[in-house]
Structure formats: C-alpha cells, structure tokens
Design a protein around this motif. Structure first.
Motif, short mmCIF file in Angstrom:
data_model
loop_
_atom_site.label_atom_id
_atom_site.label_comp_id
_atom_site.label_asym_id
_atom_site.label_seq_id
_atom_site.Cartn_x
_atom_site.Cartn_y
_atom_site.Cartn_z
N ALA A 31 23.68 9.56 -11.61
CA ALA A 31 22.88 8.84 -12.59
C ALA A 31 23.19 9.82 -13.81
CB ALA A 31 21.60 8.90 -12.22
N LEU A 32 22.87 9.21 -14.90
CA LEU A 32 23.42 10.07 -16.22
C LEU A 32 22.31 9.56 -17.35
CD1 LEU A 32 25.60 12.04 -17.72
CD2 LEU A 32 26.64 9.97 -18.40
N ALA A 39 30.19 10.69 -17.32
CA ALA A 39 30.18 10.37 -15.89
C ALA A 39 31.63 10.39 -15.27
CB ALA A 39 29.56 9.16 -15.64
N THR A 40 32.47 9.72 -16.10
CA THR A 40 33.73 9.81 -15.68
C THR A 40 34.34 11.23 -15.02
OG1 THR A 40 34.54 7.72 -16.89
CG2 THR A 40 36.42 9.10 -16.05
N ARG A 41 33.90 12.20 -16.05
CA ARG A 41 34.54 13.69 -15.96
C ARG A 41 33.79 14.15 -14.67
NH1 ARG A 41 38.31 16.91 -15.33
NH2 ARG A 41 37.64 19.29 -15.97
N ALA A 42 32.68 13.81 -14.50
CA ALA A 42 31.85 14.25 -13.34
C ALA A 42 32.42 13.69 -12.10
CB ALA A 42 30.18 13.83 -13.50
N PRO A 53 36.22 18.81 4.69
CA PRO A 53 37.64 18.66 5.31
C PRO A 53 37.59 17.48 6.30
CG PRO A 53 36.97 20.87 6.05
CD PRO A 53 35.87 20.03 5.14
N HIS A 54 36.38 16.97 6.79
CA HIS A 54 36.35 15.92 7.87
C HIS A 54 36.29 14.67 6.87
CE1 HIS A 54 32.25 16.54 6.41
NE2 HIS A 54 32.05 15.12 6.71
N LEU A 55 36.12 14.53 5.68
CA LEU A 55 36.13 13.44 4.77
C LEU A 55 37.51 12.85 4.64
CD1 LEU A 55 33.50 12.19 3.47
CD2 LEU A 55 34.46 13.34 1.42
N VAL A 56 37.57 11.57 4.94
CA VAL A 56 39.04 10.70 4.59
C VAL A 56 38.72 9.77 3.52
CG1 VAL A 56 40.83 9.12 5.82
CG2 VAL A 56 39.56 11.15 7.12
N ARG A 57 37.31 9.31 3.53
CA ARG A 57 37.01 7.94 2.43
C ARG A 57 35.71 8.53 1.90
NH1 ARG A 57 37.29 2.28 2.63
NH2 ARG A 57 35.15 1.53 1.92
N LEU A 58 36.06 8.39 0.16
CA LEU A 58 34.74 8.40 -0.47
C LEU A 58 34.66 6.99 -0.94
CD1 LEU A 58 32.74 10.47 -1.67
CD2 LEU A 58 34.35 10.93 -3.77
N GLU A 59 33.29 6.72 -0.92
CA GLU A 59 32.78 5.18 -1.12
C GLU A 59 32.03 5.20 -2.32
OE1 GLU A 59 32.77 3.34 2.60
OE2 GLU A 59 30.58 3.65 2.50
N ALA A 60 31.69 4.10 -3.11
CA ALA A 60 30.67 4.13 -4.02
C ALA A 60 30.29 2.52 -3.76
CB ALA A 60 30.85 4.37 -5.22
N LEU A 61 28.78 2.26 -3.98
CA LEU A 61 28.29 1.02 -3.88
C LEU A 61 27.43 0.81 -5.20
CD1 LEU A 61 26.53 1.03 -0.43
CD2 LEU A 61 28.87 -0.14 -0.98
N VAL A 62 28.09 -0.15 -5.94
CA VAL A 62 27.55 -0.45 -7.50
C VAL A 62 27.10 -1.77 -7.57
CG1 VAL A 62 28.19 -0.47 -9.99
CG2 VAL A 62 29.44 1.14 -8.10
N ASP A 63 25.92 -1.93 -8.07
CA ASP A 63 25.26 -3.22 -8.45
C ASP A 63 26.37 -3.89 -9.28
OD1 ASP A 63 23.83 -5.07 -10.00
OD2 ASP A 63 21.90 -4.24 -8.98
N VAL A 64 26.45 -5.32 -8.92
CA VAL A 64 27.42 -6.06 -9.59
C VAL A 64 27.22 -6.30 -11.32
CG1 VAL A 64 28.12 -7.43 -7.60
CG2 VAL A 64 26.22 -8.41 -9.10
N GLU A 65 25.89 -5.84 -11.45
CA GLU A 65 25.74 -5.88 -12.91
C GLU A 65 25.77 -4.63 -13.63
OE1 GLU A 65 21.60 -7.22 -13.07
OE2 GLU A 65 22.00 -9.01 -11.95
N ASN A 66 26.13 -3.59 -12.77
CA ASN A 66 26.60 -2.29 -13.42
C ASN A 66 27.91 -1.91 -13.67
OD1 ASN A 66 26.44 0.50 -14.16
ND2 ASN A 66 25.16 1.08 -12.61
N ILE A 67 28.15 -2.75 -14.80
CA ILE A 67 29.72 -2.73 -15.23
C ILE A 67 30.03 -1.42 -15.75
CG2 ILE A 67 31.30 -3.66 -16.94
CD1 ILE A 67 30.09 -5.85 -14.92
N SER A 88 29.20 1.47 -14.49
CA SER A 88 29.54 2.35 -13.29
C SER A 88 30.77 1.97 -12.58
CB SER A 88 28.42 2.24 -12.51
OG SER A 88 28.52 3.31 -11.36
N GLN A 89 31.19 0.41 -12.65
CA GLN A 89 32.45 0.04 -12.24
C GLN A 89 33.60 0.56 -12.88
OE1 GLN A 89 32.21 -4.35 -11.37
NE2 GLN A 89 30.18 -4.22 -11.31
N ARG A 90 33.51 0.65 -14.28
CA ARG A 90 34.51 1.17 -15.12
C ARG A 90 34.74 2.81 -14.98
NH1 ARG A 90 33.12 -2.52 -19.70
NH2 ARG A 90 31.33 -0.87 -20.30
N VAL A 91 33.70 3.41 -14.70
CA VAL A 91 33.86 4.87 -14.52
C VAL A 91 34.65 4.99 -13.11
CG1 VAL A 91 32.66 7.14 -13.43
CG2 VAL A 91 31.98 5.79 -15.32
N LEU A 92 34.28 4.42 -12.01
CA LEU A 92 35.01 4.49 -10.82
C LEU A 92 36.43 4.12 -10.98
CD1 LEU A 92 32.19 3.13 -8.57
CD2 LEU A 92 33.07 5.80 -8.69
#
Length: 180
Positions: free
Chosen positions: A95-96, A106-109, A122-136, A138-142
């Motif tokens: 959140a920003l 946000a992109t830099r963060a 080190p156990h992490l293989v996948r980082l995921e993000a769930l974004v509301d379809v209306e939050n354009i 945040s989608q651009r940041v990712l």
C-alpha cells in the motif's frame, strides 16, 4: 501525472516501528489507499498502534516503504492462506500513500523486495500477488517489475462484503535473470 522517481532516489525499505505511527496514519486512514486492501481504513490511532504492535512488528517480512526515510507505505510477503508452513510460495502485498501514486515508488519498492526475498527466504520458489481487477495501477507495477499475469480468479475472495475477481501474478526465483 507527477514526475516518476528516479532509480537513484532515496527509496528504501525498513522495519515499521511504533514511532512511525503518525506517518502510518497518513496513508492507512485514507479510504483511497485501503480501497483495494483487505484491511479497513484506520480511524483510530489506538487501533493502528495495536496493529503495528501485534501484527506488523512480529511479522516475518513486513517493511515500511520510505521516501527519504519517511514512511509513505508498506510492503509485505505473507505465507499463503492455505496454512502450509513449508510452502514454496509467498504472497506480496503493498500500500502506498495516494499522494505518491504514479511516481514509480511502488515499482521501486517491489523491485527491492524481489532483489532480496528469494535470499531472505531460500525455500521460496514463487512470489505471487493477487490484485483486484479494478486496480489497474497495481497491475502495471507488477508487470513493470517482471511479474507474469496468469489469469483472473473469478469470484475468488470476499473483502469488505464484496465478492472480488482477482488477477493473479507470479514471479519465480528462476525468472530473476530476466528482471531488470
């Protein structure tokens, strides 16, 4: 649109502290910021202080997003909701403060998280993000950071009484060589 923050500007991540309460309240009490978050807008300093004490400080990976060491947002990586303690997945959330939207912060963060989370966990293989379809935004940041859009999870989650369609994004540890 405000001028984008340059890569060399003073954007950093650090643990959120009790002394950051005033800065936290600036953005956590803003309905525009909490609109796409799972948490409700903070209207009480006491509730916000309790949240920082009970949730943020003991959290395994929660950081303040700072601009010139002033807290302007937060970013975290959580274990997935499935409850699997040994999961190879982590869920990114951030959140920003609204006054800093559209400036590359946000992109830099997110880039800073990506540059360290796979080493920190080190156990992490996948980082995921769930974004509301209306939050354009945040989608651009990712997408700018190199996350891959995998699809839309229809009627996936109830948040604040609304049943949401969420876009799922992922970044794999093996994708890092492609992330700039």
């Amino acid at each position: 649109m405000e001028e984008e923050i340059s890569e060399s500007s003073d954007i950093s991540l650090r643990p959120l502290q009790l002394s950051d309460l005033d800065d936290f309240m600036v953005w956590a009490s803003d309905d525009r910021v909490s609109r796409f978050c799972t948490w409700n807008t903070y209207t009480s300093r006491e509730a916000a202080l309790n949240y920082i004490k009970e949730t943020v400080i003991p959290h395994p990976w929660y950081r303040a997003i700072c601009l010139k060491n002033r807290v302007v947002g937060a970013i975290s990586v959580n274990k997935p909701r499935s409850g699997d303690d040994d999961s190879c997945r982590g869920e990114l959330g951030y959140a920003l403060a609204a006054k800093y939207w559209g400036r590359g912060i946000a992109t830099r963060a997110v880039k800073l998280v990506v540059s360290s989370i796979f080493k920190d966990w080190p156990h992490l293989v996948r980082l995921e993000a769930l974004v509301d379809v209306e939050n354009i935004g945040s989608q651009r940041v990712l997408e700018k950071v190199g996350f891959q859009k995998e699809g839309v999870l229809r009627k996936y989650l109830i948040v604040k009484g609304r049943i949401l369609d969420l876009v799922i994004y992922s970044l794999l540890s093996t994708d890092l060589k492609f992330v700039t």
